[in-house]
Design a protein around this motif. Structure first.
Motif, PDB file in Angstrom:
ATOM      1  N   TYR A   1      -4.782  -5.384  -2.776  1.00 23.10           N
ATOM      2  CA  TYR A   1      -4.357  -6.752  -2.490  1.00 23.10           C
ATOM      3  C   TYR A   1      -5.334  -7.394  -1.504  1.00 23.10           C
ATOM      4  O   TYR A   1      -6.009  -6.700  -0.752  1.00 23.10           O
ATOM      5  CB  TYR A   1      -2.947  -6.774  -1.892  1.00 23.10           C
TER       6      TYR A   1
ATOM      7  N   LEU B   1       5.939  -4.033  -2.875  1.00 18.97           N
ATOM      8  CA  LEU B   1       6.740  -5.214  -2.532  1.00 18.97           C
ATOM      9  C   LEU B   1       8.127  -4.884  -1.999  1.00 18.97           C
ATOM     10  O   LEU B   1       8.795  -5.737  -1.429  1.00 18.97           O
ATOM     11  CB  LEU B   1       6.870  -6.123  -3.765  1.00 18.97           C
TER      12      LEU B   1
ATOM     13  N   ASN C   1       6.368 -13.261   4.722  1.00 21.14           N
ATOM     14  CA  ASN C   1       5.911 -13.254   3.338  1.00 21.14           C
ATOM     15  C   ASN C   1       4.609 -12.472   3.197  1.00 21.14           C
ATOM     16  O   ASN C   1       4.180 -11.787   4.120  1.00 21.14           O
ATOM     17  CB  ASN C   1       5.753 -14.691   2.833  1.00 21.14           C
ATOM     18  N   ARG C   2       3.952 -12.580   2.058  1.00 20.61           N
ATOM     19  CA  ARG C   2       2.789 -11.740   1.769  1.00 20.61           C
ATOM     20  C   ARG C   2       1.497 -12.224   2.426  1.00 20.61           C
ATOM     21  O   ARG C   2       0.478 -11.558   2.353  1.00 20.61           O
ATOM     22  CB  ARG C   2       2.603 -11.650   0.249  1.00 20.61           C
ATOM     23  N   GLU C   3       1.523 -13.407   3.048  1.00 18.92           N
ATOM     24  CA  GLU C   3       0.270 -13.952   3.581  1.00 18.92           C
ATOM     25  C   GLU C   3      -0.097 -13.322   4.924  1.00 18.92           C
ATOM     26  O   GLU C   3       0.666 -13.396   5.871  1.00 18.92           O
ATOM     27  CB  GLU C   3       0.390 -15.472   3.724  1.00 18.92           C
TER      28      GLU C   3
ATOM     29  N   PHE D   1       9.491  -5.663   1.809  1.00 14.82           N
ATOM     30  CA  PHE D   1       9.958  -6.923   2.396  1.00 14.82           C
ATOM     31  C   PHE D   1      11.460  -6.917   2.559  1.00 14.82           C
ATOM     32  O   PHE D   1      12.192  -6.562   1.636  1.00 14.82           O
ATOM     33  CB  PHE D   1       9.510  -8.111   1.541  1.00 14.82           C
TER      34      PHE D   1
ATOM     35  N   GLY E   1      -2.181 -11.953   0.146  1.00 15.67           N
ATOM     36  CA  GLY E   1      -1.311 -10.896  -0.363  1.00 15.67           C
ATOM     37  C   GLY E   1      -1.255 -10.850  -1.877  1.00 15.67           C
ATOM     38  O   GLY E   1      -0.332 -10.287  -2.460  1.00 15.67           O
TER      39      GLY E   1
ATOM     40  N   TRP F   1       3.319  -5.775   7.072  1.00 14.09           N
ATOM     41  CA  TRP F   1       3.291  -5.261   5.694  1.00 14.09           C
ATOM     42  C   TRP F   1       2.086  -4.322   5.511  1.00 14.09           C
ATOM     43  O   TRP F   1       2.198  -3.236   4.949  1.00 14.09           O
ATOM     44  CB  TRP F   1       3.227  -6.439   4.719  1.00 14.09           C
TER      45      TRP F   1
ATOM     46  N   ASN G   1       0.045 -10.613   6.491  1.00 14.65           N
ATOM     47  CA  ASN G   1       1.196 -10.046   7.187  1.00 14.65           C
ATOM     48  C   ASN G   1       0.850  -8.633   7.682  1.00 14.65           C
ATOM     49  O   ASN G   1       0.898  -7.666   6.925  1.00 14.65           O
ATOM     50  CB  ASN G   1       2.392 -10.024   6.224  1.00 14.65           C
TER      51      ASN G   1
ATOM     52  N   ASP H   1       4.968  -9.881  11.690  1.00 15.83           N
ATOM     53  CA  ASP H   1       4.070 -10.459  10.688  1.00 15.83           C
ATOM     54  C   ASP H   1       2.971 -11.330  11.307  1.00 15.83           C
ATOM     55  O   ASP H   1       2.259 -12.036  10.606  1.00 15.83           O
ATOM     56  CB  ASP H   1       4.869 -11.260   9.649  1.00 15.83           C
TER      57      ASP H   1
END
Lengths: 248, 608
Positions: free
Chosen positions: B177, B460, B522-524, B463, B182, B529, B526, A45
């Motif tokens: 997104y 999602l 997490n979604r920030e 994750f 995210g 992802w 990333n 990440d």
């Protein structure tokens, strides 16, 4: 092949720290390769910007062992690998995450600068004539890849955080590319003096030193612009002339 | 209830390279509201990497040039499976598009009399490429960017589209997104233009950046649009091969345009050994004449190094395969030799090819004014793409337009260097105009909340905190790298039926693995992802390429089948079309190539 340790800045707006990662370095690898290897194998990440990987897009700016660099053009063989290599985000901009900073201010600044405005075409077919010699110096400025490393090292932005009063070296280069464009007829000198804050630059040439495109930012862009501003606003003789010769 | 931001525009443009920017500028000129979404920061798209120039028959350097010659060159280069109408529009409209850039501030290199200078390039009969040293793409994207930001276009940087939204078949928006946080975003639009570029990340050795995962191709395909000519993937003959970490980075064709020559390890200029019939009349058969051509002698014929990219790439592969390659599995590209002819060669090279000089010096430790470079083929461009109407650039899905690399038709089986930048301008502009027209004639459609919900749920689930079995968990980077290795080996420059079948099989396995990908964090911002989400596009375009390559049983342009090594005129009468079947399976069909208008056919025949 050698094993090297990289200290990568990990964190977000609120908090951060260096984290150590070990990775194998093989012949020819650049710092960005090492970061990608770490990302794929150990830190999925991890946030890092990049695109062209050839020094042409200006995305992967960071501070490698404290010096501002494009990671894609910094060869691992040119830095000592016997001690940890630190990689940090640029300091002149707010951090988003890890090595990625919020550079949106730069895009807002550019929008404020008066756009290119050409004179009437020279030929009936709507085209212009320009000699190569007259565009050479502007072509130097147009090499800029907008990596914002010059902004990062400029103490007016980095230390004094005067983002509201000073547009930074990148945009003086941009301004110079417009002001010295043979076709342009717009006048930006008033803005340069006032809202752009060109007076704050005290020509320490830090920007020129870090430019990965070797643009002579201070000597070729900023100083000539300063001279034009001085001629326009502070030259007593010019002032006299203007009293007797009102501008059309 | 799903949380998302909504933006509403008349026209939404996805992608901010040359085509996307040009389209957005054109659409904004109609005073409609325009949104522009791009995966990276503005001005970083792959257009910035284009080096050689913009092909346009300005006739500034050679007055014999005109749109007809450019049209003929493009058709010949594409081995006559191009869409003739697009080739015609492109050749006719490119000069005005280049002049428009100058009016917006672009500063091209100049001729002695102060006009735009043009240079030689592979497959172009006359010097035709308007250029700025070897950084033409930067000049073009910066000009469009700096002009575009004053046209009232709303730009969403670092924002990725995951799916197109549809209302009864018509495209009425997009869902994606923002990379920074995210957070999900819905873009409602009356018309959508895809300008997402290529698919190079499907291969291991590529000149393309992380962005080129075939998003536009895949978004359109899943919305019901036809993909066409997907078997035609251009392998640029000259990418860097050493050191390993820079493998694939582009070395401009401009090196050969300025007199650079290709040699094998024996020092032989092997390009003289195999000159295709189609180009025999235009190609020099001796070194002297070839040199004179690069120096602007209008009576000289081009050196064989400036044959089309498909042919040069294959000749290089042959030399390497037969044991005559350079030490690191490439061949030598030598520009330093021109010092035998030009006293000021070193300065000349540094002035004409500054970024090549820089690139080799910095990344490979080689001074190209003194030593030869080592080069080999690299995945560069996809000629195939979304099937569009030649005039309007609309796909077969109402409200969905495509321009630039992600659209098909103009380049046929092989693209000429320099024809990409002009393609972006000509068809970006057209897509902008006709998408705006469509938007003005149609109201806003209805957004399907269920489609948004299900896409968000899908996005999602990657994750690891969402609970996949960790023993089977796959790393997205690993799956991507394995896909790239497989495509390089089995669906690469030289293809056979058995390899391609193995490739299709391997894609099924990879699709299964992609289902099991999980990402930490997490979604920030990333990147793991983001890589996981892009896998779906990569898998879709890879399958389309492999199936189309299986279907075309001949060798033409960039598509080389070892088991069908010759051209087959029957095969050339059809386009290979890929579309999504009713049960979600990928269908491959053939459709007759539209017959070339008779006056254009005459033009082609006259210039044989």
């Amino acid at each position: 092949m050698v094993m090297a340790t990289f200290k990568l800045w990990r964190g977000d707006r609120d908090a951060g720290r260096f984290e150590d990662y070990q990775t194998d370095i093989t012949e020819g690898m650049v710092v960005l390769d090492a970061v990608h290897q770490i990302q794929a194998e150990q830190a999925q990440d991890l946030a890092v910007r990049w695109n062209c990987k050839a020094g042409k897009c200006g995305s992967c700016s960071a501070e490698v062992n404290g010096s501002p660099k494009l990671m894609c053009m910094t060869r691992c063989s040119d830095i000592p690998l016997d001690k940890p290599v630190s990689i940090e985000p640029m300091k002149a901009f707010p951090l988003i995450k890890d090595l990625v900073t919020d550079v949106s201010w730069n895009f807002q600044v550019k929008k404020r600068i008066k756009p290119f405005k050409p004179r009437q075409p020279d030929a009936d077919d709507g085209t212009w004539r320009m000699a190569q010699a007259d565009i050479d110096r502007v072509q130097e400025f147009r090499k800029c890849i907008e990596c914002f490393l010059c902004q990062d090292v400029c103490h007016v932005l980095r230390e004094h955080q005067m983002h509201d009063a000073f547009i930074g070296p990148r945009f003086f280069v941009y301004g110079a590319s417009l002001e010295m464009h043979p076709l342009d007829i717009e006048n930006r000198l008033g803005d340069l003096k006032d809202s752009d804050g060109i007076g704050y630059c005290n020509i320490t040439k830090c920007c020129t030193k870090v430019c990965p495109e070797d643009i002579t930012i201070t000597d070729n862009a900023i100083i000539p612009l300063k001279e034009r501003v001085v001629d326009e606003f502070y030259d007593p003789l010019q002032k006299l002339f203007r009293i007797f010769r009102p501008r059309g | 209830m799903l949380n998302y931001e909504t933006h509403e525009y008349d026209v939404l443009v996805i992608g901010a390279g040359g085509a996307g920017l040009r389209a957005a500028i054109e659409a904004a000129a109609t005073r409609l509201s325009v949104g522009l979404v791009c995966k990276s920061l503005l001005g970083k798209a792959h257009t910035v990497m284009a080096e050689g120039g913009i092909a346009a028959a300005l006739a500034n350097v050679d007055q014999r040039d005109d749109w007809k010659v450019h049209f003929t060159d493009t058709m010949r280069g594409g081995q006559y499976v191009n869409n003739w109408r697009m080739a015609e529009l492109h050749a006719k409209e490119a000069p005005a598009c280049v002049r428009e850039l100058e009016a917006w501030g672009a500063l091209f290199d100049r001729t002695q009399d102060g006009r735009i200078l043009q240079r030689n390039f592979g497959g172009h009969k006359y010097p035709r490429l308007a250029h700025v040293g070897d950084r033409t793409g930067l000049e073009m994207i910066r000009t469009l960017q700096d002009h575009g930001i004053h046209q009232g276009i709303e730009v969403h940087m670092e924002c990725t589209v995951v799916t197109l939204l549809q209302d009864d078949g018509r495209v009425v928006g997009a869902f994606g997104y923002d990379r920074e946080r995210g957070r999900f975003r819905v873009f409602r639009a009356k018309a959508v233009i895809l300008a997402t570029g290529g698919v190079g990340r499907a291969y291991k050795i590529t000149s393309n950046s992380w962005e080129y995962t075939g998003d536009g191709h895949s978004l359109a395909y899943h919305a019901g649009a036809d993909l066409m000519d997907m078997e035609f993937v251009q392998f640029h003959p000259t990418g860097m091969v050493w050191p390993p970490s820079v493998r694939g980075i582009l070395v401009t064709e401009g090196v050969r345009g300025e007199g650079g020559v290709l040699r094998n390890r024996e020092g032989r200029r092997f390009m003289f050994d195999d000159i295709p019939e189609l180009y025999r009349n235009q190609t020099s058969d001796n070194e002297e004449e070839g040199w004179r051509y690069t120096q602007g002698d209008p009576d000289a014929r081009r050196p064989p190094e400036l044959l089309t990219r498909d042919h040069v790439a294959r000749c290089i592969v042959r030399e390497i395969k037969e044991g005559r390659g350079s030490p690191h599995d490439g061949v030598f590209l030598d520009i330093a030799w021109i010092k035998e002819r030009l006293p000021t060669a070193e300065d000349h090279i540094r002035r004409k090819l500054p970024s090549m000089y820089h690139q080799f010096k910095q990344l490979a430790g080689i001074d190209i004014t003194k030593e030869a470079m080592e080069v080999g083929p690299t995945t560069h461009y996809v000629m195939g793409g979304i099937r569009v109407d030649a005039d309007t650039q609309m796909s077969n899905v109402p409200g969905l337009f495509a321009a630039g690399e992600c659209a098909a038709g103009l380049h046929g089986a092989n693209r000429l260097g320099g024809n990409s930048l002009s393609d972006l301008l000509v068809f970006g502009k057209r897509a902008g105009r006709y998408a705006a027209e469509f938007a003005a004639e149609h109201g806003a459609g209805t957004i399907d909340e269920a489609q948004i919900e299900s896409t968000a749920t899908w996005a999602l689930r990657y994750f690891e905190s969402n609970g996949s079995a960790p023993t089977e968990a796959e790393n997205p980077y690993r799956v991507q790298a394995d896909l790239q290795d497989m495509m390089q080996d089995l669906v690469g420059i030289v293809r056979t039926e058995s390899d391609l079948r193995k490739g299709v099989e391997a894609l099924r396995d990879l699709a299964g693995r992609a289902q099991r990908v999980t990402v930490p964090g997490n979604r920030e911002y990333n990147a793991g992802w983001h890589t996981a989400l892009d896998l779906r596009h990569l898998l879709t375009v890879s399958e389309a390429i492999a199936l189309a390559a299986l279907e075309r049983k001949e060798s033409r342009g960039a598509h080389f089948r070892e088991d069908y090594p010759d051209k087959d005129e029957n095969e050339a009468r059809e386009n290979i079309i890929v579309r999504k079947g009713p049960d979600g399976e990928m269908q491959v069909t053939r459709e007759a190539l539209p017959a070339t208008r008779s006056d254009l056919q005459t033009v082609i025949e006259e210039m044989q």
